[in-house]
Design an enzyme around this catalytic site. Structure first.
Site, PDB file in Angstrom:
ATOM      1  N   SER A  16       0.827  -1.194   0.000  1.00  0.00           N
ATOM      2  CA  SER A  16       0.000   0.000   0.000  1.00  0.00           C
ATOM      3  C   SER A  16       0.868   1.253   0.000  1.00  0.00           C
ATOM      4  O   SER A  16       1.630   1.478  -0.938  1.00  0.00           O
ATOM      5  CB  SER A  16      -0.968  -0.046   1.189  1.00  0.00           C
ATOM      6  OG  SER A  16      -1.993   0.894   1.047  1.00  0.00           O
ATOM      7  N   HIS A  20      -7.461  -5.960   0.390  1.00  0.00           N
ATOM      8  CA  HIS A  20      -6.260  -5.168   0.691  1.00  0.00           C
ATOM      9  C   HIS A  20      -5.524  -5.660   1.935  1.00  0.00           C
ATOM     10  O   HIS A  20      -4.504  -5.103   2.310  1.00  0.00           O
ATOM     11  CB  HIS A  20      -6.688  -3.702   0.905  1.00  0.00           C
ATOM     12  CG  HIS A  20      -5.570  -2.704   0.800  1.00  0.00           C
ATOM     13  ND1 HIS A  20      -4.954  -2.386  -0.389  1.00  0.00           N
ATOM     14  CD2 HIS A  20      -4.970  -1.934   1.747  1.00  0.00           C
ATOM     15  CE1 HIS A  20      -4.032  -1.459  -0.182  1.00  0.00           C
ATOM     16  NE2 HIS A  20      -4.008  -1.176   1.104  1.00  0.00           N
ATOM     17  N   ASP A  42     -10.091  -5.500  -3.679  1.00  0.00           N
ATOM     18  CA  ASP A  42      -9.459  -4.500  -2.820  1.00  0.00           C
ATOM     19  C   ASP A  42     -10.398  -3.309  -2.664  1.00  0.00           C
ATOM     20  O   ASP A  42     -10.831  -2.709  -3.663  1.00  0.00           O
ATOM     21  CB  ASP A  42      -8.133  -4.056  -3.452  1.00  0.00           C
ATOM     22  CG  ASP A  42      -7.264  -3.234  -2.521  1.00  0.00           C
ATOM     23  OD1 ASP A  42      -7.806  -2.350  -1.827  1.00  0.00           O
ATOM     24  OD2 ASP A  42      -6.041  -3.453  -2.529  1.00  0.00           O
TER      25      ASP A  42
END
Length: 286
Positions: free
Chosen positions: A155, A264, A232
């Site tokens: 991320s 995610h 996600d």
């Protein structure tokens, strides 16, 4: 970066997967405050053998423990005889006004950039910490082979990973990312952070945006591995499509893998972490 013998405080030490997991604290010259990091040393390093090393960068709200605890990376790093170094995601307790006011700016959200605007510029210099101070420190303290150094992240940490690899391709031999923020200058997360850290100067954003770096001629000599879940919850903001297009235009070798049903979370990362360690092992041991 030359570094004198540092004063290191050991906050924790645990035997894990035949090696040693250590949590260490030092006074960071770059950040201007004490900094904590975690390191996993495989059994080979414990007997003095120089080993490859991967720096792992966690995402928003994470810290030095997040990736190593949640990803299951240590098990596979141990199998390959690779060390892992995990920095914090930002400086801590700097006294910077507003650093604890929001989850996506300040503490836990350093975005791995060197801030240039007040009040952030005094301490929020994570790019230099990751690129210069932490590798120099850990390679002085432990038998880590600086010629076999990789980087990996998730991320916000995936964004930091890609920026590091594209800006300093000679420094990082291998690179991979999970669900990285690929085009931060066009999404709310990135715009908020960049506006604060760079004082509203969009011209400085291009050096911290993986898509813009590729468009502006930055490349890495190795293939970049990226995994992205199609369920996600942040998929729209991550803009992996922009990274794919920029890689095609620039000729950057990119293995972008999309996965149905995955989100995610670190459950997604656990599923594919073995592939990433294999990817790095091949490159670092070649």
């Amino acid at each position: 970066m030359s570094i004198e013998t540092p004063v290191i405080e050991t906050l924790g030490q645990h035997t894990c997967c035949g090696g040693s997991l250590r949590v260490l604290k030092h006074n960071s010259d770059v950040l201007g405050v004490p900094a904590t990091f975690s390191i996993f040393l495989p059994k080979e390093a414990l007997v003095g053998q120089k080993v490859p090393v991967i720096h792992v960068l966690a995402g928003l709200t994470g810290n030095h423990e997040t990736f190593l605890i949640k990803s299951n990376a240590i098990r596979f790093a141990a199998e390959h005889g690779i060390a892992l170094v995990a920095p914090d995601t930002s400086p801590r307790d700097t006294g910077t006004p507003g650093e604890d006011d929001a989850y996506d700016l300040g503490s836990g959200a350093g975005f791995y950039v060197d801030a240039t605007a007040e009040p952030w510029s005094r301490h929020y210099r994570m790019e230099s910490y990751i690129h210069r101070e932490l590798p120099a420190l850990t390679e002085k303290l432990f038998p880590l082979d600086g010629d076999r150094r990789g980087i990996m992240g998730h991320s916000m940490g995936g964004m930091g990973t890609l920026v590091q690899a594209l800006r300093y391709p000679e420094f990082w031999k291998t690179v991979s990312a999970f669900a990285p923020i690929c085009h931060p200058s066009v999404i709310p997360w990135g715009q908020k952070a960049f506006d604060a850290y760079f004082g509203g100067d969009p011209s400085k954003w291009r050096d911290c945006d993986p898509t813009l770096l590729l468009r502006n001629g930055h490349k890495h000599p190795a293939t970049i591995l990226v995994d992205q879940g199609l369920q996600d919850q942040y998929l729209t903001d991550l803009r992996v499509d922009a990274l794919v297009d920029a890689a095609k235009e620039s000729g950057q070798a990119l293995e972008m893998r999309h996965h149905d049903a995955y989100d995610h979370s670190y459950w997604f990362i656990q599923t594919f972490i073995a592939d990433h360690l294999t990817h790095h092992a091949k490159g670092l041991k070649a």
